[in-house]
Design a protein around this motif. Structure first.
Motif, PDB file in Angstrom:
ATOM      1  N   THR A  36       1.119  -1.649   0.380  1.00 22.76           N
ATOM      2  CA  THR A  36       0.267   0.040  -0.156  1.00 22.76           C
ATOM      3  C   THR A  36       0.681   1.499  -0.195  1.00 22.76           C
ATOM      4  N   GLU A  86       1.693 -16.649   1.195  1.00 18.40           N
ATOM      5  CA  GLU A  86       1.022 -16.321   2.068  1.00 18.40           C
ATOM      6  C   GLU A  86       0.501 -14.966   3.262  1.00 18.40           C
ATOM      7  N   THR A  87       1.648 -13.621   3.320  1.00 17.33           N
ATOM      8  CA  THR A  87       2.436 -12.765   3.368  1.00 17.33           C
ATOM      9  C   THR A  87       0.616 -11.736   2.667  1.00 17.33           C
ATOM     10  N   LYS A  89      -1.745 -12.852   1.462  1.00 12.54           N
ATOM     11  CA  LYS A  89      -3.254 -13.313   1.838  1.00 12.54           C
ATOM     12  C   LYS A  89      -3.898 -12.854   3.132  1.00 12.54           C
ATOM     13  N   GLU A  90      -2.831 -12.898   3.946  1.00 11.63           N
ATOM     14  CA  GLU A  90      -2.813 -12.174   5.591  1.00 11.63           C
ATOM     15  C   GLU A  90      -4.297 -10.888   5.326  1.00 11.63           C
ATOM     16  N   ASP A  91      -5.055 -11.976   6.803  1.00 12.84           N
ATOM     17  CA  ASP A  91      -6.030  -9.924   7.042  1.00 12.84           C
ATOM     18  C   ASP A  91      -5.316  -9.257   7.445  1.00 12.84           C
ATOM     19  N   ALA A  92      -4.336  -8.251   7.180  1.00 11.07           N
ATOM     20  CA  ALA A  92      -3.729  -7.369   8.705  1.00 11.07           C
ATOM     21  C   ALA A  92      -3.782  -5.952   8.073  1.00 11.07           C
ATOM     22  N   GLU A  93      -4.105  -5.043   8.593  1.00  7.70           N
ATOM     23  CA  GLU A  93      -4.188  -3.750   8.534  1.00  7.70           C
ATOM     24  C   GLU A  93      -2.820  -2.912   7.241  1.00  7.70           C
ATOM     25  N   LYS A  97       0.740  -5.177   7.423  1.00 11.39           N
ATOM     26  CA  LYS A  97       1.105  -5.558   5.425  1.00 11.39           C
ATOM     27  C   LYS A  97       2.247  -5.181   5.266  1.00 11.39           C
TER      28      LYS A  97
END
Length: 162
Positions: A36, A86-87, A89-93, A97
């Motif tokens: 991001t 995998e990182t 796909k993580e659900d993270a802020e 992320k």
């Protein structure tokens, strides 16, 4: 391929790196898309261009050694890229992320630095000056990328995750 000499080992290690770099050219666009931070996106995009040049440089190395450019499956890079996926796909802020993407990318860089350090040593021992010059060029890029990622990790990205 039976390893009978240091030269054979050099070629085998180069084949591993060639596979690793080719795999990375497919993974970096995904990492750039997942980032991001504009600075992190730019870092991944810059490293993609460098990695494409590194693939070409390895082809020059094979040619200088009188070998065909050939890949040997790099299980380590395969695993590092899977961790990176995998990182992604993580659900993270978003900032968290980005920090995780930097960590995944630095694992890749450290693996590459280890690999290039080894083949540089072999090329030097074998008196392959042209090969060594090309490999050192790539090694310098890997170190610079790692340093740039460290700066990003220590700057705004990780400060926002606190």
């Amino acid at each position: 391929m039976k390893l009978e000499s240091l030269r054979d080992l050099l070629v085998e290690q180069l084949q591993d790196l060639y596979d690793a770099e080719n795999r990375l050219t497919k993974a970096l666009p995904k990492m750039a898309k997942a980032a991001t931070s504009p600075e992190l996106k730019a870092a991944f995009e810059k490293h993609l261009a460098e990695t494409e040049n590194q693939v070409s440089r390895l082809e020059q190395v094979f040619e200088a050694l009188g070998q065909k450019s050939k890949k040997k499956t790099c299980a380590a890079m395969k695993g590092l890229i899977e961790e990176g996926e995998e990182t992604i796909k993580e659900d993270a802020e978003p900032e968290v992320k980005d920090a995780a993407l930097i960590a995944a990318a630095q694992r890749v860089e450290h693996y590459e630095m280890a690999g290039y350090g080894t083949v540089c040593s072999y090329a030097k021992l074998l008196g392959e000056k042209d090969v060594l010059k090309l490999l050192k060029e790539t090694m310098a890029e890997e170190v610079a990328t790692d340093e740039a990622l460290t700066q990003l990790a220590e700057s705004t990205i990780n400060l926002q995750t606190v």
